[in-house]
Scaffold this motif. Structure first.
Motif, PDB file in Angstrom:
ATOM      1  N   TYR A  36     -10.802   0.350  -0.293  1.00 54.32           N
ATOM      2  CA  TYR A  36      -9.544   0.816  -0.893  1.00 54.32           C
ATOM      3  C   TYR A  36      -8.351   0.185  -0.185  1.00 54.32           C
ATOM      4  O   TYR A  36      -8.446  -0.219   0.975  1.00 54.32           O
ATOM      5  CB  TYR A  36      -9.449   2.347  -0.851  1.00 54.32           C
ATOM      6  CG  TYR A  36      -9.606   2.936   0.529  1.00 54.32           C
ATOM      7  CD1 TYR A  36      -8.514   3.036   1.394  1.00 54.32           C
ATOM      8  CD2 TYR A  36     -10.848   3.377   0.984  1.00 54.32           C
ATOM      9  CE1 TYR A  36      -8.656   3.566   2.666  1.00 54.32           C
ATOM     10  CE2 TYR A  36     -11.004   3.903   2.259  1.00 54.32           C
ATOM     11  CZ  TYR A  36      -9.909   4.000   3.092  1.00 54.32           C
ATOM     12  OH  TYR A  36     -10.051   4.504   4.355  1.00 54.32           O
ATOM     13  N   LEU A  37      -7.249   0.082  -0.923  1.00 58.42           N
ATOM     14  CA  LEU A  37      -6.030  -0.512  -0.369  1.00 58.42           C
ATOM     15  C   LEU A  37      -5.426   0.378   0.712  1.00 58.42           C
ATOM     16  O   LEU A  37      -5.374   1.602   0.559  1.00 58.42           O
ATOM     17  CB  LEU A  37      -4.975  -0.667  -1.476  1.00 58.42           C
ATOM     18  CG  LEU A  37      -5.078  -1.876  -2.394  1.00 58.42           C
ATOM     19  CD1 LEU A  37      -4.001  -1.774  -3.483  1.00 58.42           C
ATOM     20  CD2 LEU A  37      -4.913  -3.183  -1.614  1.00 58.42           C
ATOM     21  N   VAL A  38      -4.954  -0.241   1.780  1.00 56.89           N
ATOM     22  CA  VAL A  38      -4.154   0.459   2.789  1.00 56.89           C
ATOM     23  C   VAL A  38      -2.780  -0.210   2.762  1.00 56.89           C
ATOM     24  O   VAL A  38      -2.639  -1.375   3.144  1.00 56.89           O
ATOM     25  CB  VAL A  38      -4.774   0.319   4.193  1.00 56.89           C
ATOM     26  CG1 VAL A  38      -3.917   1.028   5.228  1.00 56.89           C
ATOM     27  CG2 VAL A  38      -6.191   0.882   4.198  1.00 56.89           C
ATOM     28  N   LEU A  39      -1.783   0.524   2.256  1.00 53.88           N
ATOM     29  CA  LEU A  39      -0.470  -0.089   2.075  1.00 53.88           C
ATOM     30  C   LEU A  39       0.393   0.141   3.299  1.00 53.88           C
ATOM     31  O   LEU A  39       0.792   1.263   3.586  1.00 53.88           O
ATOM     32  CB  LEU A  39       0.192   0.479   0.814  1.00 53.88           C
ATOM     33  CG  LEU A  39      -0.585   0.158  -0.465  1.00 53.88           C
ATOM     34  CD1 LEU A  39       0.100   0.756  -1.684  1.00 53.88           C
ATOM     35  CD2 LEU A  39      -0.755  -1.349  -0.639  1.00 53.88           C
ATOM     36  N   ARG A  40       0.674  -0.922   4.026  1.00 54.09           N
ATOM     37  CA  ARG A  40       1.584  -0.833   5.170  1.00 54.09           C
ATOM     38  C   ARG A  40       2.855  -1.605   4.820  1.00 54.09           C
ATOM     39  O   ARG A  40       3.430  -1.361   3.762  1.00 54.09           O
ATOM     40  CB  ARG A  40       0.886  -1.336   6.445  1.00 54.09           C
ATOM     41  CG  ARG A  40      -0.337  -0.494   6.825  1.00 54.09           C
ATOM     42  CD  ARG A  40      -0.780  -0.697   8.266  1.00 54.09           C
ATOM     43  NE  ARG A  40      -1.970   0.115   8.573  1.00 54.09           N
ATOM     44  CZ  ARG A  40      -3.232  -0.318   8.480  1.00 54.09           C
ATOM     45  NH1 ARG A  40      -3.474  -1.580   8.132  1.00 54.09           N
ATOM     46  NH2 ARG A  40      -4.252   0.478   8.754  1.00 54.09           N
ATOM     47  N   ASN A  41       3.237  -2.555   5.656  1.00 50.81           N
ATOM     48  CA  ASN A  41       4.585  -3.128   5.451  1.00 50.81           C
ATOM     49  C   ASN A  41       4.666  -4.602   5.047  1.00 50.81           C
ATOM     50  O   ASN A  41       5.742  -5.188   5.098  1.00 50.81           O
ATOM     51  CB  ASN A  41       5.419  -2.926   6.723  1.00 50.81           C
ATOM     52  CG  ASN A  41       5.619  -1.453   7.006  1.00 50.81           C
ATOM     53  OD1 ASN A  41       5.744  -0.642   6.089  1.00 50.81           O
ATOM     54  ND2 ASN A  41       5.610  -1.097   8.288  1.00 50.81           N
ATOM     55  N   THR A  42       3.544  -5.224   4.675  1.00 49.73           N
ATOM     56  CA  THR A  42       3.638  -6.667   4.396  1.00 49.73           C
ATOM     57  C   THR A  42       3.572  -7.010   2.910  1.00 49.73           C
ATOM     58  O   THR A  42       3.475  -8.173   2.550  1.00 49.73           O
ATOM     59  CB  THR A  42       2.524  -7.440   5.134  1.00 49.73           C
ATOM     60  OG1 THR A  42       1.251  -6.905   4.709  1.00 49.73           O
ATOM     61  CG2 THR A  42       2.677  -7.311   6.634  1.00 49.73           C
ATOM     62  N   HIS A  43       3.579  -5.977   2.048  1.00 49.14           N
ATOM     63  CA  HIS A  43       3.651  -6.269   0.611  1.00 49.14           C
ATOM     64  C   HIS A  43       5.053  -5.869   0.138  1.00 49.14           C
ATOM     65  O   HIS A  43       5.652  -4.941   0.677  1.00 49.14           O
ATOM     66  CB  HIS A  43       2.593  -5.488  -0.170  1.00 49.14           C
ATOM     67  CG  HIS A  43       2.797  -4.003  -0.109  1.00 49.14           C
ATOM     68  ND1 HIS A  43       2.538  -3.265   1.036  1.00 49.14           N
ATOM     69  CD2 HIS A  43       3.271  -3.112  -1.014  1.00 49.14           C
ATOM     70  CE1 HIS A  43       2.831  -2.004   0.820  1.00 49.14           C
ATOM     71  NE2 HIS A  43       3.281  -1.869  -0.419  1.00 49.14           N
ATOM     72  N   GLY A  44       5.564  -6.569  -0.827  1.00 47.05           N
ATOM     73  CA  GLY A  44       6.885  -6.240  -1.368  1.00 47.05           C
ATOM     74  C   GLY A  44       7.099  -7.053  -2.628  1.00 47.05           C
ATOM     75  O   GLY A  44       6.277  -7.904  -2.978  1.00 47.05           O
ATOM     76  N   ARG A  45       8.217  -6.780  -3.319  1.00 49.54           N
ATOM     77  CA  ARG A  45       8.508  -7.514  -4.553  1.00 49.54           C
ATOM     78  C   ARG A  45       8.991  -8.928  -4.208  1.00 49.54           C
ATOM     79  O   ARG A  45       9.586  -9.133  -3.156  1.00 49.54           O
ATOM     80  CB  ARG A  45       9.605  -6.802  -5.346  1.00 49.54           C
ATOM     81  CG  ARG A  45       9.202  -5.411  -5.756  1.00 49.54           C
ATOM     82  CD  ARG A  45      10.197  -4.777  -6.711  1.00 49.54           C
ATOM     83  NE  ARG A  45       9.626  -3.538  -7.206  1.00 49.54           N
ATOM     84  CZ  ARG A  45       8.731  -3.482  -8.185  1.00 49.54           C
ATOM     85  NH1 ARG A  45       8.357  -4.571  -8.811  1.00 49.54           N
ATOM     86  NH2 ARG A  45       8.217  -2.322  -8.554  1.00 49.54           N
TER      87      ARG A  45
END
Lengths: 325, 325
Positions: free
Chosen positions: B313-322
């Motif tokens: 499963y995805l773990v959303l931290r701080n390196t994804h963005g628009r």
């Protein structure tokens, strides 16, 4: 197999042991014969005949990220010598460990995690099992030893930090029973004492060698009301853990806190950390120790134990700086 | 020893094997007797009698930092079962590897680095050596298998990046021969194709699994004239390597480039990176695989091979963005 391949029996043995000193052509002929005949030598039968197992145990601590870096070169040197590596860990119950080492299933032992209270080295000596100390050692036990000059490294860090003007220094060391941590701390304290700089006991913490230990250690020694201006860590993983804790705490490295590590493992040079540290030639040490053990097992080593100490030196990157005035 | 300790012979054997199912009191009595008598069972003699070596080989790749994380749980489960771990690496010549595995010096094998061209699994099956695939597998070879749902993980990353608005996506995958890398890429591409988003071949690179591979991969796929806005990496080490290369190149993550990794190993959560990634329960997988192998060796496993696939499963931290518009 020897008849099928048209070579001598010792040559077949050499190839099956993985000995590199056989011509590629001859090797191919032997392996074809082995395959054609479906031959596999039974190791247990071989053991009773030669009283040798072809195996070496490495006692390591898998919880410390340094050890995988020691394993690869050790594995390769042993493989060149036709020996396999059995991995035993500190987590093994001491009794289980001894049973595994004394039942003749290994020809020799590489000890990398020796603690000062360990009875294992003396038992190995008493039972005439060849062994080499790698990384850590037990003073007073006469055996081959390959270590880094940790004391000189500790002194160099103290010279650096005092030279930059730091007086409020915190220290995160490892387990008190490891010669590595002891020697790094001893060298560091020697220089501080010679210069009359005191180390506040509340700023000294002992723990393990992992990133998590650095995070926990930072919380123990960083007092916001009287913050230290510099932090010396027993190794790079602890230093990087402390740097990550500093990010969370909003403490600027090196602006508010200089950080120095030890070992110069790969992540010290990552741009995200660019950690100033002490270089230790870990892979060279591992290769040398494995080679010493192979000689010891073959009986080609001198009777006297060999002690090899590798030089350490400062690697100055971006985490040391002067204290804010 | 049994007479001295006043217990049965099988109980002594259990203690010497490290079997935990013995009362502490009884164990202490037996170990005292062992010490008093200086008794050590010779493993080679035991091997010929029982045709078992008490050893399991783990074939791993020490150059990939994921493997030490698999080793520790495997070691512990084997130790509970009274078995030792012999470490063999991919660097071993294939022939040497086979000799070590087929000479009856190991009771079973954990394969963790299987590549699609490997002959080893079929040879193990042919020679009736118990083995379990861990992490990677070879489709078409009937054997116990413990893997993660890598394809679902790859799909989740594609959904995430497309949902954020990315269309210019770069990809750093692993070796083409590994089922892990193949499945992660397949899942990722499936979603892109379903949405009609093309993956520019110049933005796709294949390499290894280390930090250095991420540094090198970033240089290959990041074209300053037509920069991608997102980067999907085969694992976290590669992703962190790419992030470190981005620091040097002055590329802001995630402002200019979103980065997503895979595995959720420790360093993904370090504040310096805070990497968005796909969680893989590596330690659970390793424990399950080791347990399956112990059952297989003892003959208590069902005849049919068992396939266990762990959810990711995805773990959303701080390196994804628009992407910047």
């Amino acid at each position: 197999v020897a008849r099928e391949a048209g070579v001598s029996q010792p040559t077949v043995s050499r190839v099956l042991r993985g000995d590199p000193r056989v011509l590629p052509d001859t090797k191919a002929r032997i392996l074809n014969a082995v395959e054609a005949l479906g031959y596999v030598p039974a190791s247990a039968g071989r053991n009773l005949r030669t009283r040798s197992s072809g195996q070496v145990a490495m006692v390591a601590d898998l919880g410390n990220p340094l050890y995988p870096r020691l394993m690869e070169p050790v594995h390769d040197v042993l493989a060149e010598g036709g020996l396999r590596m059995v991995l035993l860990t500190e987590r093994d119950d001491d009794t289980v460990l001894q049973q595994h080492l004394f039942d003749r299933s290994v020809d020799g032992v590489l000890l990398t995690t020796t603690s000062q209270g360990s009875r294992l080295p003396r038992e190995l000596r008493r039972r005439d099992v060849p062994f080499v100390f790698l990384n850590r050692y037990l003073p007073g036990v006469s055996a081959d030893r390959v270590v880094a000059d940790n004391r000189a490294g500790g002194r160099a860090v103290a010279e650096l930090l005092l030279g930059l003007g730091h007086r409020d220094i915190a220290v995160l060391m490892g387990t008190r029973e490891a010669s590595t941590s002891q020697d790094r701390e001893r060298g560091f304290r020697e220089v501080l004492e010679a210069r009359g700089v005191a180390l506040d006991p509340r700023r000294v913490a002992y723990g393990g060698y992992s990133h998590e230990d650095g995070v926990a250690g930072f919380a123990r020694v960083f007092d916001r009301d009287r913050p230290p201006t510099a932090l010396f860590c027993v190794n790079d993983f602890v230093a990087v853990g402390a740097m990550n804790a500093a990010i969370v705490a909003g403490v600027d490295v090196p602006g508010e806190l200089a950080v120095v590590g030890f070992d110069d493992v790969g992540l010290a040079s990552w741009p995200a950390f660019s950690l100033s540290t002490v270089h230790v030639p870990v892979a060279d040490m591992a290769r040398t120790a494995a080679g010493m053990l192979v000689d010891r097992i073959r009986g080609t080593a001198p009777h006297r134990p060999r002690h090899q100490s590798y030089d350490t030196y400062l690697v100055l990157r971006n985490t040391h700086g002067r204290p804010r005035s």
